[in-house]
Scaffold this active site. Structure first.
Site, PDB file in Angstrom:
ATOM      1  N   TYR A   1      -2.834  -0.690   9.992  1.00  0.00           N
ATOM      2  CA  TYR A   1      -2.849  -1.188   8.624  1.00  0.00           C
ATOM      3  C   TYR A   1      -1.529  -0.894   7.932  1.00  0.00           C
ATOM      4  O   TYR A   1      -0.942  -1.764   7.270  1.00  0.00           O
ATOM      5  CB  TYR A   1      -4.006  -0.537   7.861  1.00  0.00           C
ATOM      6  CG  TYR A   1      -4.057  -0.884   6.391  1.00  0.00           C
ATOM      7  CD1 TYR A   1      -4.566  -2.105   5.969  1.00  0.00           C
ATOM      8  CD2 TYR A   1      -3.624   0.021   5.432  1.00  0.00           C
ATOM      9  CE1 TYR A   1      -4.636  -2.426   4.620  1.00  0.00           C
ATOM     10  CE2 TYR A   1      -3.687  -0.288   4.080  1.00  0.00           C
ATOM     11  CZ  TYR A   1      -4.191  -1.515   3.686  1.00  0.00           C
ATOM     12  OH  TYR A   1      -4.243  -1.819   2.343  1.00  0.00           O
TER      13      TYR A   1
ATOM     14  N   SER B   1       0.834  -1.202   0.000  1.00  0.00           N
ATOM     15  CA  SER B   1       0.000   0.000   0.000  1.00  0.00           C
ATOM     16  C   SER B   1       0.866   1.248   0.000  1.00  0.00           C
ATOM     17  O   SER B   1       1.973   1.256   0.549  1.00  0.00           O
ATOM     18  CB  SER B   1      -0.905   0.026   1.246  1.00  0.00           C
ATOM     19  OG  SER B   1      -1.596   1.260   1.337  1.00  0.00           O
TER      20      SER B   1
END
Length: 253
Positions: A158, A145
């Site tokens: 995350y 990400s």
């Protein structure tokens, strides 16, 4: 005409929707036989398989909920049933993951552990189990990400799960280099997927604000990421390993 991935088999985890679906469809379009990994939604996985078949490709579903006890065994039992235990796996795409959208004050131990179980532990042990089946010259691609590069305190846990994967890739690329197996990451930015629909489309200003974060002035779509994964899975990327390819559309430049 031959296609870039003719004769190869790929496993894509989390392939029943979003980025994973786009990756599965792109790899199949390039000639790969694709194992469409999914957790619960059999109908969605079948839809992906049918779409691939309708476009002239080959695919089959494999069910395994990742991040729970016995997940890797379940996944590879399904793969063995479909292919046979000795069939090679030329391409592994670690895509399955869950969102942990919360600042540090709201992250409980349960939320934290669940995030790492699905996003970090599962791809580690899926890869470990796959290694004996990946032939020399194979490909491992992990979807991380842009939050590993762009500060995103709203999803701190995350970001940590994805940062751990990038370290994993760096070390594994060195480890597997003698076998000619390349190991890379693709780091998407904000992408219009089912997983993001709640906040991205639910707030009238979220879409515009997200588009402004990209140097290209728009929100990403799954095929933007799938094209990068397909490149890294191809022979053209044989001299690329141990890196994270930024696929954020120039996010926050």
């Amino acid at each position: 005409m031959s296609r870039a991935l003719d004769g190869r088999t790929a496993l894509v985890t989390g392939a029943s929707r979003g980025i994973g679906r786009a990756v599965a469809e792109r790899l199949a379009a390039e000639g790969a036989l694709v194992a469409v990994g999914y957790a619960r939604d059999e109908a969605a996985a079948r839809e992906v398989v049918d779409a691939i078949a309708g476009a002239g490709g080959r695919a089959f579903p494999v069910r395994a909920e990742l991040g729970v006890p016995g997940d890797v065994e379940t996944l590879f039992d399904a793969l063995d049933e479909a292919l046979g235990p000795d069939a090679p796996l030329h391409i592994l795409v670690n895509n399955a993951g869950i969102s942990v959208h919360a600042p540090i004050e709201d992250v409980t131990p349960e939320i934290y552990d669940r995030g790492f179980a699905v996003n970090t532990r599962a791809p580690f042990f899926v890869t470990r189990r796959a290694l004996p089946r990946i032939p020399d010259g194979g490909r491992i691609v992990t979807v991380t990400s842009g939050v590993t590069r762009i500060s995103f305190p709203e999803a701190i846990a995350y970001a940590m799960t994805k940062g751990a994967l990038e370290t994993f890739t760096l070390a594994l690329a060195k480890h597997l280099g003698p076998r000619g197996i390349t190991v890379n990451n693709v780091a998407p930015g904000i992408v219009d997927t089912d997983a993001n629909a709640g906040w991205l489309r639910g707030d009238p200003g979220a879409w515009e604000a997200s588009a402004r974060r990209s140097a290209l002035g728009r929100v990403g779509v799954p095929r933007d990421v799938a094209g990068v994964v397909a490149f890294l899975a191809s022979d053209d990327a044989g001299w690329v390993t141990g890196v994270t390819v930024d696929a954020t559309g120039g996010g926050d430049l």
